[in-house]
Enzyme design. Structure first.
Site, short mmCIF file in Angstrom:
data_model
loop_
_atom_site.label_atom_id
_atom_site.label_comp_id
_atom_site.label_asym_id
_atom_site.label_seq_id
_atom_site.Cartn_x
_atom_site.Cartn_y
_atom_site.Cartn_z
N SER A 28 0.83 -1.22 0.00
CA SER A 28 0.00 0.00 0.00
C SER A 28 0.86 1.26 0.00
O SER A 28 0.33 2.37 0.03
CB SER A 28 -0.92 0.00 1.22
N ASN A 115 -1.98 -2.77 13.19
CA ASN A 115 -3.44 -2.62 13.15
C ASN A 115 -3.90 -1.39 13.94
O ASN A 115 -4.75 -0.63 13.47
CB ASN A 115 -4.12 -3.88 13.69
N THR A 160 -40.73 26.78 -8.40
CA THR A 160 -41.01 25.39 -8.02
C THR A 160 -41.26 24.68 -9.33
O THR A 160 -41.78 25.29 -10.27
CB THR A 160 -42.22 25.26 -7.07
N HIS A 161 -40.86 23.43 -9.42
CA HIS A 161 -40.93 22.68 -10.69
C HIS A 161 -40.19 23.40 -11.81
O HIS A 161 -40.54 23.24 -12.98
CB HIS A 161 -42.39 22.43 -11.11
N SER A 282 -14.55 27.08 -26.11
CA SER A 282 -14.67 25.88 -26.92
C SER A 282 -13.60 25.93 -28.01
O SER A 282 -13.27 27.01 -28.51
CB SER A 282 -16.06 25.84 -27.54
N LYS A 288 -18.35 30.53 -27.46
CA LYS A 288 -18.68 29.86 -26.21
C LYS A 288 -17.89 30.36 -25.00
O LYS A 288 -16.71 30.64 -25.08
CB LYS A 288 -18.44 28.34 -26.34
N ASN A 290 -17.92 28.62 -21.32
CA ASN A 290 -18.55 27.50 -20.59
C ASN A 290 -18.30 27.57 -19.09
O ASN A 290 -17.18 27.86 -18.66
CB ASN A 290 -18.00 26.18 -21.14
N GLU A 295 -19.69 22.97 -13.54
CA GLU A 295 -19.95 21.68 -14.19
C GLU A 295 -19.07 20.58 -13.60
O GLU A 295 -19.52 19.47 -13.35
CB GLU A 295 -19.68 21.79 -15.70
N TYR A 322 -9.30 -6.87 12.67
CA TYR A 322 -8.69 -6.32 11.45
C TYR A 322 -8.66 -7.35 10.33
O TYR A 322 -8.39 -8.53 10.56
CB TYR A 322 -7.25 -5.85 11.73
N GLN A 327 -7.20 -2.17 4.10
CA GLN A 327 -6.22 -1.38 3.36
C GLN A 327 -6.91 -0.60 2.22
O GLN A 327 -6.42 0.43 1.79
CB GLN A 327 -5.15 -2.31 2.80
N LYS A 330 -8.22 3.46 2.19
CA LYS A 330 -7.43 4.70 2.07
C LYS A 330 -7.68 5.47 0.79
O LYS A 330 -7.92 6.68 0.83
CB LYS A 330 -5.94 4.37 2.20
N1 ARG Z 1 -1.15 -1.38 5.21
C1 ARG Z 1 -2.05 -1.92 6.16
C2 ARG Z 1 -3.41 -1.24 6.02
O1 ARG Z 1 -3.48 -0.25 5.40
C3 ARG Z 1 -1.54 -1.71 7.54
C4 ARG Z 1 -2.04 -2.71 8.53
C5 ARG Z 1 -1.54 -4.06 8.22
N2 ARG Z 1 -1.88 -5.01 9.22
C6 ARG Z 1 -1.80 -6.33 8.97
N3 ARG Z 1 -2.14 -7.11 9.94
N4 ARG Z 1 -1.43 -6.79 7.81
O2 ARG Z 1 -4.42 -1.67 6.50
#
Ligand code: ARG
Length: 465
Positions: A28, A115, A160-161, A282, A288, A290, A295, A322, A327, A330
């Site tokens: 990660s 964890n 409204t509408h 454009s 144009k 825009n 948007e 956990y 992971q 994130k």
């Molecule tokens: N990179 C892991 C995560 O984002 C960290 C925790 C990993 N813990 C484990 N028991 N493998 O969740």
């Protein structure tokens, strides 16, 4: 298909190296390295607590602290080399610490697991971002309040509408957006309270055999309290889902608002103009201009809603405690944070610069028989039941349509032909000004009430700083 020779922090019980693809697949570090500041701050607090309970000596703590600070400086200057073989931000930093300060580096992880470490890092990260986002909301609200004040008496048709309904003031309309943001701010503050609880000390899932002082660490990291249950603490991501729900509602509001700005700046409406620097052209149609910013904000709501659904789905089938699934929390979370930060920044810059076109708004309000309800109310005040008054005015609107004029442009004779309760004073209520001024109660659109709403809003936003 074995990976490089590099020794992993956990591989002693393994008989072969990790498959090279699996190593990349499970890593990660590419995206969680942005947690480095929080990871190091958490590690320094953890080490300080270990010294406090005499698991580390003062010397050891100082070595760890200065080692981590040097690593952070290297990360900030771009010198630090991240390695997928070390999987994530936590193990990259821990390994770098041991490389730098030797054996003492290996003591840092005492009484801790990745964890509870990662759960702590995300909370520290999110708390920081929440504070930035709260300020951006307040900034946008202040811009809105100023615009509302400038245009407190500017009249446009309320819809409204998407059909002309009743005249309102532009100030009132801006303050409606302000109210939505006020609720967003409240939701964000509620969310912060549940983010700011410390999971550290839960270790892998059951706590640790060391006599840790969690309150001590919590104080160092400025958490309001410690998580009650170690199993829950390492696996809980409710706080991230709450944030995602807040972010989704905020984006719903910004997207609705975008839709209005897009309509209003079109040549069909021409109620507002967005400054050139917030628009693009454009490549083929030279005429144009825009409204790209609104948007794009409307479009970006999609990815934020996606983030909410991702997090809900991620969590819904996980047994305690956990799981590696976590992971996956994130990237959606970081993306939501970045997206709403950008959208709030763009709106915060653009909103105070909106150019209004009061004449066009007024003309539009004069087109749709917008004071019909006022005429019905007038008849009620003269003694007619509301349902009968509705009937009389409905017929007059039909006459106005036949004559191709607005209801307010019918002659007194024509009006009196429909009801002998109508007298010359009827024109006081049939005008746009008469209509808005008459809605003079808290929450109403009259300039007097909007001025009071503005004053209340200013007091609230100022009290935050
Ligand atoms: N990179 C892991 C995560 O984002 C960290 C925790 C990993 N813990 C484990 N028991 N493998 O969740």
């Amino acid at each position: 298909m074995n990976s490089k020779d590099e020794k992993k922090l956990w591989d002693s019980r393994f008989t072969e190296a990790t498959d090279a693809f699996v190593e990349e697949f499970t890593a990660s570090v590419k995206f969680d390295q942005i947690l480095a500041d929080y990871d190091i701050r958490g590690s320094i607090a953890h080490a300080t607590m270990l010294k406090h309970i005499d698991v580390l000596s003062n010397n050891e703590l100082e070595l760890i602290k200065s080692g981590l600070e040097e690593i952070l400086a290297d990360i900030h200057s771009g010198k630090f080399v991240w390695s997928s073989a070390l999987e994530d931000v936590h193990m990259n930093i821990e390994q770098a610490l041991t490389d730098r300060i030797g054996e003492v580096g290996k003591t840092l992880h005492t009484g801790r697991s990745r964890n509870d470490q990662v759960a702590t890092d995300i909370r520290l990260y999110l708390r920081d971002k929440i504070d930035v986002i709260a300020e951006l909301i307040t900034r946008l609200q202040s811009g809105l309040i100023d615009l509302a004040e400038k245009e407190v008496g500017t009249i446009l048709p309320g819809m409204t509408h998407l059909q002309v309904a009743q005249p309102i003031t532009f100030g009132h309309h801006m303050m409606a957006w302000h109210e939505m943001l006020e609720r967003d701010y409240g939701r964000l503050s509620d969310c912060r309270a549940r983010v700011n609880i410390m999971p550290l000390g839960s270790a892998a899932l059951a706590g640790t055999t060391f006599p840790i002082d969690r309150e001590f660490t919590a104080k160092l990291l400025e958490f309001d309290s410690i998580a009650e249950n170690s199993l829950d603490a390492v696996s809980d991501r409710d706080f991230a889902i709450e944030f995602a729900a807040f972010a989704s509602l905020l984006m719903t509001h910004l997207s609705r608002w975008s839709e209005e700005m897009i309509l209003w700046s079109s040549s069909q409406f021409e109620f507002i103009e967005l400054p050139d620097r917030f628009c693009t052209g454009s490549s083929i149609m030279p005429q144009k201009k825009n409204p790209d910013v609104p948007e794009l904000v409307r479009g970006k709501s999609a990815r934020v809603f996606g983030g909410l659904v991702s997090l809900l789905t991620l969590m819904k089938s996980q047994p305690l405690a956990y799981n590696k699934d976590n992971q996956e929390d994130k990237e959606p979370l970081f993306d939501m944070v970045n997206t709403i930060t950008d959208c709030l920044t763009a709106f915060g810059d653009m909103v105070p610069e909106i150019i209004t076109q009061p004449d066009n708004m007024r003309n539009a309000a004069l087109k749709g028989h917008a004071t019909a309800t006022d005429l019905a109310d007038y008849l009620v005040k003269k003694g007619l039941a509301f349902r009968d008054a509705h009937d009389v005015v409905g017929k007059l609107v039909r006459d106005a349509i036949t004559q191709e004029v607005d209801l307010s442009e019918l002659s007194l004779d024509a009006l009196q032909a429909a009801s002998d309760l109508i007298e010359a004073d009827v024109f006081d209520v049939l005008t746009l000004e008469g209509s808005i001024n008459a809605r003079n109660h808290p929450g109403g659109t009259s300039p007097e009430q909007v001025r009071q709403a503005i004053a209340r809003a200013r007091t609230k936003t100022k009290a935050r700083k």
